[in-house]
Design a protein around this motif. Structure first.
Motif, PDB file in Angstrom:
ATOM      1  N   UNK A 123       0.819  -1.206   0.000  1.00 40.62           N
ATOM      2  CA  UNK A 123       0.000   0.000   0.000  1.00 40.62           C
ATOM      3  C   UNK A 123       0.854   1.257   0.000  1.00 40.62           C
ATOM      4  N   UNK A 124       1.971   1.242   0.773  1.00 43.33           N
ATOM      5  CA  UNK A 124       2.753   2.474   0.861  1.00 43.33           C
ATOM      6  C   UNK A 124       3.454   2.809  -0.439  1.00 43.33           C
ATOM      7  N   UNK A 125       3.468   1.872  -1.400  1.00 46.19           N
ATOM      8  CA  UNK A 125       4.044   2.149  -2.711  1.00 46.19           C
ATOM      9  C   UNK A 125       2.964   2.331  -3.775  1.00 46.19           C
ATOM     10  N   UNK A 126       1.702   2.416  -3.353  1.00 45.16           N
ATOM     11  CA  UNK A 126       0.607   2.443  -4.315  1.00 45.16           C
ATOM     12  C   UNK A 126       0.604   3.708  -5.154  1.00 45.16           C
TER      13      UNK A 126
ATOM     14  N   UNK B 257      -6.410  -3.604   3.018  1.00 49.66           N
ATOM     15  CA  UNK B 257      -6.951  -3.693   4.381  1.00 49.66           C
ATOM     16  C   UNK B 257      -5.882  -3.312   5.400  1.00 49.66           C
ATOM     17  N   UNK B 258      -4.686  -3.877   5.245  1.00 50.38           N
ATOM     18  CA  UNK B 258      -3.596  -3.607   6.183  1.00 50.38           C
ATOM     19  C   UNK B 258      -3.195  -2.137   6.158  1.00 50.38           C
ATOM     20  N   UNK B 259      -3.122  -1.559   4.965  1.00 52.75           N
ATOM     21  CA  UNK B 259      -2.734  -0.162   4.856  1.00 52.75           C
ATOM     22  C   UNK B 259      -3.748   0.775   5.477  1.00 52.75           C
ATOM     23  N   UNK B 260      -5.024   0.490   5.256  1.00 47.17           N
ATOM     24  CA  UNK B 260      -6.071   1.334   5.835  1.00 47.17           C
ATOM     25  C   UNK B 260      -6.075   1.196   7.351  1.00 47.17           C
TER      26      UNK B 260
ATOM     27  N   UNK C  67      -3.577   0.574   9.222  1.00 41.85           N
ATOM     28  CA  UNK C  67      -2.418   1.276   9.756  1.00 41.85           C
ATOM     29  C   UNK C  67      -2.569   2.790   9.652  1.00 41.85           C
ATOM     30  N   UNK C  68      -3.056   3.265   8.504  1.00 41.90           N
ATOM     31  CA  UNK C  68      -3.124   4.701   8.277  1.00 41.90           C
ATOM     32  C   UNK C  68      -4.365   5.376   8.811  1.00 41.90           C
ATOM     33  N   UNK C  69      -5.502   4.657   8.803  1.00 39.65           N
ATOM     34  CA  UNK C  69      -6.763   5.230   9.270  1.00 39.65           C
ATOM     35  C   UNK C  69      -7.506   4.182  10.111  1.00 39.65           C
ATOM     36  N   UNK C  70      -7.033   3.928  11.320  1.00 39.10           N
ATOM     37  CA  UNK C  70      -7.590   2.841  12.141  1.00 39.10           C
ATOM     38  C   UNK C  70      -9.059   3.000  12.489  1.00 39.10           C
ATOM     39  N   UNK C  71      -9.607   4.198  12.371  1.00 41.23           N
ATOM     40  CA  UNK C  71     -11.025   4.390  12.681  1.00 41.23           C
ATOM     41  C   UNK C  71     -11.931   3.833  11.584  1.00 41.23           C
ATOM     42  N   UNK C  72     -11.371   3.628  10.385  1.00 33.98           N
ATOM     43  CA  UNK C  72     -12.153   3.104   9.267  1.00 33.98           C
ATOM     44  C   UNK C  72     -12.258   1.589   9.400  1.00 33.98           C
ATOM     45  N   UNK C  73     -13.462   1.056   9.310  1.00 33.94           N
ATOM     46  CA  UNK C  73     -13.668  -0.389   9.382  1.00 33.94           C
ATOM     47  C   UNK C  73     -13.668  -0.964   7.958  1.00 33.94           C
ATOM     48  N   UNK C  74     -13.068  -2.127   7.792  1.00 39.88           N
ATOM     49  CA  UNK C  74     -13.043  -2.763   6.480  1.00 39.88           C
ATOM     50  C   UNK C  74     -13.747  -4.113   6.532  1.00 39.88           C
ATOM     51  N   UNK C  75     -14.494  -4.385   5.484  1.00 40.96           N
ATOM     52  CA  UNK C  75     -15.187  -5.664   5.325  1.00 40.96           C
ATOM     53  C   UNK C  75     -14.774  -6.223   3.964  1.00 40.96           C
ATOM     54  N   UNK C  76     -14.349  -7.480   3.933  1.00 43.14           N
ATOM     55  CA  UNK C  76     -13.908  -8.111   2.692  1.00 43.14           C
ATOM     56  C   UNK C  76     -15.079  -8.845   2.058  1.00 43.14           C
ATOM     57  N   UNK C  77     -15.289  -8.592   0.767  1.00 33.76           N
ATOM     58  CA  UNK C  77     -16.335  -9.262  -0.001  1.00 33.76           C
ATOM     59  C   UNK C  77     -15.697 -10.352  -0.851  1.00 33.76           C
TER      60      UNK C  77
ATOM     61  N   UNK D  17      -4.877  -8.819   9.026  1.00 39.89           N
ATOM     62  CA  UNK D  17      -4.529  -7.527   8.429  1.00 39.89           C
ATOM     63  C   UNK D  17      -5.352  -6.384   9.012  1.00 39.89           C
ATOM     64  N   UNK D  18      -6.451  -6.715   9.705  1.00 41.39           N
ATOM     65  CA  UNK D  18      -7.257  -5.675  10.331  1.00 41.39           C
ATOM     66  C   UNK D  18      -8.694  -5.607   9.873  1.00 41.39           C
ATOM     67  N   UNK D  19      -9.126  -6.551   9.032  1.00 42.82           N
ATOM     68  CA  UNK D  19     -10.518  -6.542   8.581  1.00 42.82           C
ATOM     69  C   UNK D  19     -11.455  -6.858   9.743  1.00 42.82           C
TER      70      UNK D  19
END
Length: 258
Positions: free
Chosen positions: A79-82, A94-97, A99-109, A124-126
């Motif tokens: 992600x940091x090279x995106x 998921x991992x990048x978000x 790390x960078x914005x921990x308040x954002x929740x991620x759901x994998x489809x 990764x944090x999902x």
């Protein structure tokens, strides 16, 4: 009414637009769509700059897979090279978000149940793993649930995911023990390897000769008991070793860590 801001991230345009349209029909949901990992990162950055952060990301488990095939199976970049024309796979996003914005929740489809990949997503944090063919009501339940710090998995996946997480914990403990055997300089070299830097780049970054870096890399592989850089990076990630910060200084000048 408290509104939920959702970003759908999927490189299948019809699916992304259809899902976004369905969610937008809900009175308390604002939704946007992004067609790639880099596009999602730009959306997140722009929303943050404008003071309107997203609450939930819905991320395609196979994000970037079709593009990788078209580009000769080119691996997804971290992600940091995106960059604008790069690839960011779903788990890396998921991992990048996280790390960078921990308040954002991620759901994998996901197209199909996969205990190993679901476990990787959770690590990764999902906050959830949901089938793409689930009902809209089920997806909304998950979206609202993760905002209450709930973790959502299909019941059929639970046993397999727990087994994967238990195995991963065992491997992590062993990997941590091996990483602890490295000297501080060798750990710094390993972090550069995790960041994808080659021998010359590591030498320039640590103010060492390429020959010295080669010796350090050989020592790292030997102490970790692996035979390739890829295997060393995989072990380092299991041990929780992250990449060196490419935007900042790594070590001080001089040989104190050598």
């Amino acid at each position: 009414m408290v509104r939920i801001r959702v970003l759908v991230v999927d490189d299948h345009r019809i699916f992304a637009e259809s899902l976004a349209a369905a969610l937008a029909a809900e009175p308390d949901v604002d939704v946007s769509a992004a067609g790639s990992g880099p596009a999602a990162l730009r959306c997140l950055d722009r929303a943050t700059a404008e003071g309107r952060r997203y609450d939930v990301l819905l991320v395609d488990a196979d994000l970037g897979a079709s593009a990788s095939a078209l580009q000769g199976a080119r691996p997804a970049v971290p992600v940091h090279d995106g960059q604008a024309d790069g690839l960011v796979d779903g788990i890396s996003l998921v991992a990048g978000v996280r790390s960078g914005q921990p308040a954002v929740r991620t759901v994998v489809l996901a197209e199909k149940d996969d205990p190993r990949r679901a476990a990787l997503a959770l690590q990764a944090g999902a906050s959830g793993w949901v089938a793409k063919d689930c009902s809209l009501s089920r997806l909304l339940t998950v979206i609202r649930g993760v905002l209450r710090d709930e973790t959502h998995l299909p019941p059929a996946l639970l046993t397999g995911v727990l087994r994967e997480l238990t195995a991963a914990r065992k491997h992590r403990t062993e990997s941590e023990r091996l990483v602890e055997s490295l000297t501080p300089r060798e750990r710094e070299v390993l972090r550069c390897m995790v960041a994808g830097l080659g021998r010359k780049a590591v030498a320039e970054r640590l103010f060492l000769s390429p020959h010295t870096v080669r010796t350090h890399m050989q020592n790292v592989l030997g102490k970790l008991g692996v035979h390739s850089t890829l295997a060393a990076v995989a072990l380092a990630r299991r041990a929780g070793v992250g990449p060196v910060d490419l935007a900042g200084d790594v070590v001080e000048r001089g040989g104190q860590l050598a």
